[in-house]
Design a protein around this motif. Structure first.
Motif, mmCIF file in Angstrom:
data_model
loop_
_atom_site.group_PDB
_atom_site.id
_atom_site.type_symbol
_atom_site.label_atom_id
_atom_site.label_comp_id
_atom_site.label_asym_id
_atom_site.label_seq_id
_atom_site.Cartn_x
_atom_site.Cartn_y
_atom_site.Cartn_z
ATOM 1 N N LEU A 97 0.826 -1.207 0.000
ATOM 2 C CA LEU A 97 0.000 0.000 0.000
ATOM 3 C C LEU A 97 0.858 1.254 0.000
ATOM 4 N N VAL A 98 1.858 1.313 0.894
ATOM 5 C CA VAL A 98 2.685 2.511 0.967
ATOM 6 C C VAL A 98 3.567 2.646 -0.258
ATOM 7 N N GLY A 99 3.767 1.537 -0.990
ATOM 8 C CA GLY A 99 4.518 1.599 -2.239
ATOM 9 C C GLY A 99 3.668 1.995 -3.422
ATOM 10 N N GLY A 100 2.389 2.311 -3.167
ATOM 11 C CA GLY A 100 1.518 2.781 -4.227
ATOM 12 C C GLY A 100 0.775 1.685 -4.952
ATOM 13 N N GLU A 101 0.788 0.457 -4.411
ATOM 14 C CA GLU A 101 0.128 -0.660 -5.059
ATOM 15 C C GLU A 101 -1.024 -1.161 -4.188
ATOM 16 N N SER A 102 -1.647 -2.249 -4.589
ATOM 17 C CA SER A 102 -2.812 -2.772 -3.886
ATOM 18 C C SER A 102 -2.397 -3.630 -2.686
ATOM 19 N N PHE A 103 -3.313 -3.734 -1.721
ATOM 20 C CA PHE A 103 -3.084 -4.548 -0.530
ATOM 21 C C PHE A 103 -3.001 -6.028 -0.893
ATOM 22 N N PHE A 104 -3.779 -6.432 -1.905
ATOM 23 C CA PHE A 104 -3.816 -7.825 -2.342
ATOM 24 C C PHE A 104 -3.174 -7.977 -3.720
ATOM 25 N N THR A 105 -2.798 -9.212 -4.035
ATOM 26 C CA THR A 105 -2.393 -9.564 -5.392
ATOM 27 C C THR A 105 -3.196 -10.782 -5.837
ATOM 28 N N ALA A 106 -3.317 -10.944 -7.137
ATOM 29 C CA ALA A 106 -4.043 -12.086 -7.704
ATOM 30 C C ALA A 106 -3.053 -13.026 -8.376
ATOM 31 N N GLU A 107 -3.193 -14.305 -8.079
ATOM 32 C CA GLU A 107 -2.357 -15.316 -8.709
ATOM 33 C C GLU A 107 -3.185 -16.103 -9.725
ATOM 34 N N PHE A 108 -2.692 -16.201 -10.952
ATOM 35 C CA PHE A 108 -3.361 -16.938 -12.015
ATOM 36 C C PHE A 108 -2.525 -18.180 -12.318
ATOM 37 N N ARG A 109 -3.074 -19.363 -12.001
ATOM 38 C CA ARG A 109 -2.350 -20.621 -12.129
ATOM 39 C C ARG A 109 -3.065 -21.538 -13.124
ATOM 40 N N ALA A 110 -2.274 -22.146 -14.009
ATOM 41 C CA ALA A 110 -2.835 -23.051 -15.019
ATOM 42 C C ALA A 110 -3.050 -24.449 -14.446
#
Length: 266
Positions: A97-110
């Motif tokens: 968050l303090v780095g300017g990004e989102s609190f969460f990330t999304a992982e896309f796995r095949a």
């Protein structure tokens, strides 16, 4: 894993083809399309994709660069973890968050071979592909992170007063390890490779990413404070090589006073 930047430089998308158990980590709400064999998982922060933090073995897979604006046609081999990164915590989320990004990330796995996910940045601009190596990492400025693939480690670092005054915020994101990091931009992206002691001045709003071997210093636009202020340039950054710098051709429009205040401090 195969990736390709398409529709650049304004309405760019990142098309990624995954083999079974390969995955890519991305900003939330960045998925444009995906095939039915892709599983989504949410994580707090970015954690670590290092092999030491992964359960199970890893295998070496061929990563082919597409023919997009920032891609290379030469195939590369990188180690692709077989399990998702496990180092996720509340502190990692707050650092994002303090780095300017989102609190969460999304992982896309095949779940099977030849699955596809297409990512689209929130801004109108190009996508930069950064190849991360053990001996060379990159600093990402606020809001430029889109996704990463391979055993990369992304952490938030303290930029200090220099980062605050240069409009980059108090914190920067640092990408290290091996693999690829994908950055979003506003407008087209210009790439410059600086030789040792070679210098370039860039207005603070336009920087996207730069090598961690590049030093930067906040300076006046001219020797005269009066000329610096009246020209509208004020303080700018001086980047000194060796290394790579990527800057965008447009500055993202301000969201108002409160947004500018938060951007300045975080």
């Amino acid at each position: 894993m195969h990736f390709q930047v398409q529709h650049s430089p304004v309405f760019s998308t990142l098309e990624i083809t995954l083999e079974q158990d390969e995955f890519v980590v991305a900003q939330p709400n960045s998925m444009l399309t995906m095939t039915s064999g892709v599983k989504i998982a949410a994580h707090i922060g970015r954690g670590s994709s290092d092999e030491s933090s992964v359960r199970g073995d890893s295998e070496t897979a061929g990563v082919e660069h597409g023919t997009g604006a920032n891609a290379s046609p030469t195939p590369k081999n990188v180690t692709v973890p077989q399990k998702p990164p496990r180092k996720h915590s509340l502190s990692s989320g707050f650092k994002s968050l303090v780095g300017g990004e989102s609190f969460f990330t999304a992982e896309f796995r095949a779940k099977s071979d030849d699955e596809q996910v297409v990512l689209a940045p929130e801004s109108y601009g190009d996508i930069v592909v950064l190849e991360i190596a053990e001996e060379s990492g990159f600093y990402l400025t606020r809001g430029s992170y889109l996704a990463n693939a391979g055993p990369t480690h992304i952490r938030t670092t303290y930029g200090g007063l220099k980062g605050l005054m240069s409009k980059k915020g108090l914190f920067l994101m640092h990408a290290s390890g091996t693999g690829h990091v994908f950055c979003q931009s506003y407008g087209s992206v210009v790439h410059r490779e600086l030789a040792a002691d070679e210098t370039i001045y860039v207005d603070n709003r336009f920087m996207v990413a730069f090598s961690d071997s590049v030093s930067y210093q906040l300076v006046k636009a001219t020797e005269s404070i009066r000329d610096s202020l009246m020209s509208g340039e004020g303080l700018i950054n001086r980047y000194t090589g060796p290394g790579h710098v990527y800057y965008q051709t447009r500055g993202k429009p301000s969201g108002g006073f409160l947004s500018a205040l938060l951007d300045a401090f975080f």
